[in-house]
Write a protein that holds these residues in place. Structure first.
Motif, short mmCIF file in Angstrom:
data_model
loop_
_atom_site.label_atom_id
_atom_site.label_comp_id
_atom_site.label_asym_id
_atom_site.label_seq_id
_atom_site.Cartn_x
_atom_site.Cartn_y
_atom_site.Cartn_z
N ARG A 35 0.86 -1.18 0.00
CA ARG A 35 0.00 0.00 0.00
C ARG A 35 0.90 1.23 0.00
O ARG A 35 1.65 1.47 0.92
CB ARG A 35 -0.91 0.00 1.20
N ASP A 36 0.80 1.97 -1.08
CA ASP A 36 1.61 3.17 -1.24
C ASP A 36 0.91 4.36 -0.61
O ASP A 36 -0.30 4.47 -0.64
CB ASP A 36 1.82 3.49 -2.72
N THR A 37 1.72 5.24 -0.08
CA THR A 37 1.16 6.52 0.35
C THR A 37 1.11 7.42 -0.87
O THR A 37 1.74 7.16 -1.89
CB THR A 37 2.04 7.18 1.43
N ALA A 38 0.36 8.47 -0.78
CA ALA A 38 0.27 9.43 -1.89
C ALA A 38 1.66 9.99 -2.19
O ALA A 38 2.00 10.21 -3.35
CB ALA A 38 -0.70 10.54 -1.54
N ASP A 39 2.47 10.20 -1.16
CA ASP A 39 3.82 10.73 -1.36
C ASP A 39 4.68 9.75 -2.16
O ASP A 39 5.44 10.16 -3.02
CB ASP A 39 4.50 11.02 -0.02
N ASP A 40 4.56 8.43 -1.85
CA ASP A 40 5.32 7.42 -2.59
C ASP A 40 4.92 7.41 -4.06
O ASP A 40 5.77 7.38 -4.95
CB ASP A 40 5.10 6.02 -2.01
N SER A 41 3.62 7.43 -4.31
CA SER A 41 3.13 7.43 -5.69
C SER A 41 3.58 8.67 -6.43
O SER A 41 3.99 8.60 -7.59
CB SER A 41 1.60 7.33 -5.71
N GLU A 42 3.49 9.81 -5.78
CA GLU A 42 3.90 11.07 -6.40
C GLU A 42 5.40 11.06 -6.69
O GLU A 42 5.82 11.50 -7.76
CB GLU A 42 3.55 12.25 -5.48
N ALA A 43 6.20 10.54 -5.78
CA ALA A 43 7.65 10.48 -6.00
C ALA A 43 7.99 9.58 -7.18
O ALA A 43 8.87 9.91 -7.98
CB ALA A 43 8.35 9.99 -4.74
N ARG A 44 7.29 8.46 -7.31
CA ARG A 44 7.54 7.57 -8.44
C ARG A 44 7.12 8.21 -9.76
O ARG A 44 7.79 8.07 -10.77
CB ARG A 44 6.84 6.23 -8.23
N LEU A 64 9.56 9.10 -12.98
CA LEU A 64 9.25 8.73 -14.36
C LEU A 64 9.22 9.97 -15.25
O LEU A 64 9.79 9.97 -16.34
CB LEU A 64 7.92 7.99 -14.44
N ALA A 65 8.60 11.03 -14.78
CA ALA A 65 8.53 12.27 -15.55
C ALA A 65 9.94 12.82 -15.80
O ALA A 65 10.24 13.30 -16.91
CB ALA A 65 7.67 13.31 -14.84
N ALA A 66 10.81 12.73 -14.81
CA ALA A 66 12.18 13.20 -14.98
C ALA A 66 12.92 12.37 -16.03
O ALA A 66 13.68 12.90 -16.85
CB ALA A 66 12.93 13.17 -13.65
N ALA A 67 12.69 11.06 -16.02
CA ALA A 67 13.32 10.19 -17.02
C ALA A 67 12.84 10.57 -18.42
O ALA A 67 13.64 10.67 -19.36
CB ALA A 67 13.02 8.72 -16.73
N LEU A 68 11.54 10.80 -18.56
CA LEU A 68 10.99 11.20 -19.86
C LEU A 68 11.53 12.55 -20.30
O LEU A 68 11.87 12.74 -21.47
CB LEU A 68 9.46 11.24 -19.79
N ALA A 69 11.63 13.48 -19.38
CA ALA A 69 12.11 14.82 -19.70
C ALA A 69 13.58 14.80 -20.13
O ALA A 69 14.01 15.66 -20.90
CB ALA A 69 11.93 15.75 -18.51
N GLY A 70 14.31 13.79 -19.68
CA GLY A 70 15.71 13.69 -20.04
C GLY A 70 15.96 13.13 -21.43
O GLY A 70 17.09 13.19 -21.94
N LEU A 71 14.95 12.60 -22.06
CA LEU A 71 15.11 12.03 -23.39
C LEU A 71 15.21 13.14 -24.43
O LEU A 71 14.56 14.17 -24.32
CB LEU A 71 13.94 11.12 -23.73
N ARG A 72 15.99 12.89 -25.46
CA ARG A 72 16.18 13.88 -26.53
C ARG A 72 15.68 13.29 -27.83
O ARG A 72 16.24 12.32 -28.33
CB ARG A 72 17.65 14.26 -26.68
N GLY A 73 14.63 13.84 -28.35
CA GLY A 73 14.13 13.45 -29.66
C GLY A 73 13.09 12.36 -29.62
O GLY A 73 12.99 11.58 -28.67
#
Length: 109
Positions: free
Chosen positions: A6-15, A19-28
């Motif tokens: 059972r994840d807390t909202a903070d855990d889900s938000e951090a994950r 993921l968003a940071a990984a996507l933002a790091g992609l080029r092209g």
């Protein structure tokens, strides 16, 4: 069967942020496509491409039934995308070309 903790909202938000940071790091688009192909199942990719495919048609004001006839995307999915365009977090508008995203922002409450 995978046991989920059972994840807390903070855990889900951090994950989600990681993921968003990984996507933002992609080029092209090629790198992004490779990442999505590795990350998602074929069914998940189909669902996402279906949703994205109907966004511009909704922006043009095309009726749901016509969108369905043209794309074979379910009317239920089309309705969900339309609701997200109206009341979502604004992600579709951010990803649309500049002229189309201005239309989304004008129609949003």
């Amino acid at each position: 069967m995978k046991r989920r903790t059972r994840d807390t909202a903070d855990d889900s938000e951090a994950r989600l942020e990681a993921l968003a940071a990984a996507l933002a790091g992609l080029r092209g688009a090629e790198a992004f496509q490779a990442f999505l192909t590795d990350l998602c199942t074929p069914a998940e990719l189909e669902a996402m491409t279906d949703r994205w495919r109907v966004v511009p048609l909704l922006q043009q004001g095309m009726p749901y039934r016509e969108i369905h006839d043209l794309t074979q995307v379910s009317v239920t999915t089309i309705g969900r995308v339309a609701r997200t365009l109206e009341r979502g977090a604004g992600g579709y508008a951010l990803a649309l070309p500049t002229d189309a995203s201005a239309t989304v922002r004008k129609e949003s409450p």
